[in-house]
Design a protein around this motif. Sequence first.
Motif, short mmCIF file in Angstrom:
data_model
loop_
_atom_site.label_atom_id
_atom_site.label_comp_id
_atom_site.label_asym_id
_atom_site.label_seq_id
_atom_site.Cartn_x
_atom_site.Cartn_y
_atom_site.Cartn_z
N LEU A 1 50.42 43.58 46.66
CA LEU A 1 49.43 43.80 47.71
C LEU A 1 48.35 44.70 47.12
N ARG B 1 39.71 29.65 54.65
CA ARG B 1 39.95 29.22 53.27
C ARG B 1 39.24 27.89 53.00
N SER C 1 47.36 39.93 42.88
CA SER C 1 47.67 39.56 44.27
C SER C 1 48.41 38.23 44.35
N GLY D 1 48.57 39.68 48.33
CA GLY D 1 47.21 39.35 48.72
C GLY D 1 46.27 40.54 48.54
N ARG E 1 43.26 38.13 51.86
CA ARG E 1 43.91 37.99 53.16
C ARG E 1 43.00 38.42 54.31
N ALA E 2 42.19 39.47 54.08
CA ALA E 2 41.30 39.97 55.14
C ALA E 2 40.18 40.76 54.49
N GLU F 1 39.45 37.62 59.10
CA GLU F 1 40.77 37.22 58.61
C GLU F 1 40.64 35.89 57.88
N LEU G 1 51.50 43.08 54.77
CA LEU G 1 51.74 41.85 54.03
C LEU G 1 52.36 42.16 52.67
N ILE H 1 43.30 42.97 50.35
CA ILE H 1 42.61 43.47 51.53
C ILE H 1 41.35 44.17 51.02
N TYR I 1 47.91 43.12 58.56
CA TYR I 1 47.37 42.89 57.21
C TYR I 1 47.99 43.82 56.18
N ASP J 1 42.11 32.95 57.24
CA ASP J 1 43.17 32.02 57.61
C ASP J 1 42.88 30.65 57.00
#
Length: 552
Positions: A399, A502, A394, A304, A431-432, A496, A301, A306, A298, A498
């Motif tokens: 990031l 989403r 993001s 995105g 993202r997470a 997460e 990346l 976090i 993560y 994913d």
Amino acid sequence: MYSNEDYLLELIIESGLISHDDIAAARAQLTGTESVVERLIRENRVSEEQVAQVCAQSSSMEYIDLRSTAISPDMFDHIPEDVARRFRVIPVMDDGYALTVAISDPLNFEVLDTLPHVIGREVNPVCATGSAIDQCIQTYYGGGTSDEGNLDEFSFGDEDADPNDAPIIKMVQQILVEALKMRASDIHIEPLEASLRIRYRVDGKLIEVDNHPKKLLPAIIARLKVMSGTMSIAEKRLPQDGRIQIKAGDKEIDLRVSSVPSNHGESIVMRILDKSALVLGLGELGFLSDDQDDFRRYIKLPDGIILVTGPTGSGKTTTLYACLNYINQPDRKIITVEDPVEYEMPGINQVMVKSDIGMTFAAALRAMLRQAPNVIMIGEIRDAETANIAINASLTGHLVFSTLHTNDAPSAVARLADIGVKRFLVASAVRAIIAQRLVRKLCPVCKEPAVLDEREMRMLNIDPNQTASTIYGPSGCEQCRNKGYKGRMGIFEILEVDDEVRHMINENLTSPQLRTRARELGMRTLREDGIRKVQAGLTSAAEVISVTMADN
């Protein structure tokens, strides 16, 4: 540096100590900010004592040799350390009417005019050498920021006591040393109705360590404010904040100081910020090997958001700093906006929020984006404007790390929506999400096998017939001060975002629905991660149960 050097030089010439040629030669060899008089003293053309005696005679003052003068420690209650250092003065005697004060430059009329107003006393000035005054400040008040901060050099046993050391200075140093020895995260100095209470927060628990006479409170508060360098001793009606930097062995320690007026006097809380926490690895934070792999993925990346969530005191900031330290490389520009900046990190641009002058999170973020960063850390997302700027950043190749106050990971989605962020933007940008809590670690020296009772088995959903590992509990030894625990670690809930998640966010699932579905997809809850650490012998069942009651 003397305030009226030309006049002083004429006085020295008239006294027959030096000639015009001596002055010309000294002036020709000046370097940097050195004055002519300082050059003459350094070359032994005239002594500092002789200069002081000339100054005293010209000003009709008494000259005093501080090195052979006994000064009562009580004198130093009359002049705070910051005043003594700023004006280069030292209190010598109090006759009940005027305070006799040694000064190094009788020709500095600003000091003579201002000092009585600053200390609120009539002043009887006498003259002494500047070096003698500096030595007295060092002896009676302490070593200043460069020396007094080295806590390894302090000793408080009677055999080492120095009668010239001010008792309050030694008491404050002892409070700091004991806090560091006990690995405290906070020091609380609290005035009660008839006493002064000292408490340390160790591994998340407040421990009362001492009670003192309440009459010591003003002196202790004044000492800490002086050490901070920015807090006003005179202001006792308003909250103040400051910082103290100390060194303990090879460790650099920051103390974040907060004073608040209470009904029994000023209360001081000092947050101990150990810079060694910045270099903690993911394992030391509490991530087990499989979670470490996911987390590293993560934070590497390119873009995105976090998010790290949890209540105050759950270790969110430490996790974020560890992340930044892990990815801090010369080819990455990292900027943070924080309220306040807790740790100073080399190689990272850190911005402090100052709302009173318009430097809000949102204003700082807008300015930061013009600095072309690769990574942005936002101390906390608190409002719609900050959240939307973070989302947009993001989505445009940055990031972003930040925190939210939510109880679990899935609730962060609803929290962002409540703030005012559209759910489709949350689904696209995040993202997470990592929720975390802190649990005390079992002391590795004295931990012992434990048998869980029926309630603990039920709450942790452990089948005794299927438990292959030994469960451990606290015992107590010298290493952990008979607490059974030493240090803390995190337990984590990692969601997460994913494609499946989403889709659920875009479908407007409620937090309970999102949580249920995420668990079906493999998300471990805080309690389930805690159970793994109980079975690994890292913490106790009671600790996990106490911090994850919401998982029932």
